[in-house]
Design a protein around this motif. Structure first.
Motif, PDB file in Angstrom:
ATOM      1  N   GLN A  91      94.228  20.111 136.684  1.00 63.10           N
ATOM      2  CA  GLN A  91      93.367  19.555 137.732  1.00 63.10           C
ATOM      3  C   GLN A  91      93.993  19.752 139.111  1.00 63.10           C
ATOM      4  OE1 GLN A  91      92.787  15.469 136.604  1.00 63.10           O
ATOM      5  NE2 GLN A  91      91.249  15.975 135.046  1.00 63.10           N
TER       6      GLN A  91
ATOM      7  N   GLU B  90      86.822  19.769 131.497  1.00 66.74           N
ATOM      8  CA  GLU B  90      87.637  19.203 130.422  1.00 66.74           C
ATOM      9  C   GLU B  90      86.935  19.314 129.073  1.00 66.74           C
ATOM     10  OE1 GLU B  90      89.250  15.299 131.177  1.00 66.74           O
ATOM     11  OE2 GLU B  90      89.857  15.902 133.191  1.00 66.74           O
TER      12      GLU B  90
ATOM     13  N   THR C  77      92.201  21.887 142.096  1.00 64.94           N
ATOM     14  CA  THR C  77      91.829  21.225 143.360  1.00 64.94           C
ATOM     15  C   THR C  77      92.658  21.723 144.533  1.00 64.94           C
ATOM     16  OG1 THR C  77      93.209  19.311 142.800  1.00 64.94           O
ATOM     17  CG2 THR C  77      90.860  19.154 142.273  1.00 64.94           C
TER      18      THR C  77
ATOM     19  N   LEU D 116      85.277  18.218 137.237  1.00 59.42           N
ATOM     20  CA  LEU D 116      86.493  18.225 136.433  1.00 59.42           C
ATOM     21  C   LEU D 116      86.206  17.743 135.012  1.00 59.42           C
ATOM     22  CD1 LEU D 116      89.048  16.904 139.063  1.00 59.42           C
ATOM     23  CD2 LEU D 116      89.054  19.172 138.000  1.00 59.42           C
TER      24      LEU D 116
END
Length: 187
Positions: free
Chosen positions: A5, A23, A9, A19
């Motif tokens: 992540q 996942e 980002t 996100l």
């Protein structure tokens, strides 16, 4: 997962919703030293987030000599982008130089998620731009810089790498012989 992540980002801001969607399609996996993420002659169907470890992308000439094109050190995104985009066979295998932890992502699933998600489209574009810039940088270094200068850049970009992988891999990446690398290192 948090490092994945953070990497994404850092490239382009992503919402919690985006996100969470990513996942759902991530699959935890690993590569043992010597394993291939993708082999030559295969059509790529996935990319991966390299959470831990080192992977090399290389090619082999007609005489069977290998040349390292790129090293991926965690955190990084690995995969044969040319094969993914063109749907043609891969000519640049990727092999683990150490034990690796990866998160696999099916490329078709990423494309489906991207159809209605501007954040993912922007992220994909920025990742492609980064690879383009890195490739051009390496080409210019190989064409314009002396081996000693390329080695200096390598050490800055990959600190501690020399303790992890064999010297012949580094020499191949720099476009020099292992003997030349040994001389440069002595000086």
């Amino acid at each position: 997962m948090n490092s994945f992540q953070a990497l994404l980002t850092s490239i382009s801001p992503l919402s919690a919703q985006t996100l969470a969607q990513l996942e759902l399609i991530l699959v935890a996996d690993g590569l043992k030293k010597g394993d291939f993420f993708i082999r030559e002659g295969c059509v790529a169907t996935e990319i991966a987030f390299l959470e831990h470890g080192v992977v090399r992308a290389f090619y082999t000439n007609k005489q069977g000599k290998e040349y390292n094109k790129t090293f991926f050190t965690a955190p990084a995104i690995i995969g044969s982008y040319a094969s993914l985009i063109s749907k043609k066979k891969n000519s640049l295998p990727q092999q683990a130089l150490s034990d690796c932890s990866i998160w696999r992502l099916n490329y078709a699933a990423i494309e489906r998620l991207s159809e209605n998600n501007a954040e993912l489209e922007r992220l994909r574009r920025k990742i492609a731009e980064r690879f383009f810039v890195a490739n051009e940088k390496k080409q210019l270094e190989m064409a314009l810089l002396e081996a000693k200068e390329r080695y200096s850049i390598f050490k800055q970009e990959h600190p501690g790498f020399e303790d992890i992988i064999p010297q012949y891999h580094i020499a191949s990446y720099l476009g020099i012989s292992a003997t030349q690398l040994s001389r440069i290192r002595k000086n």
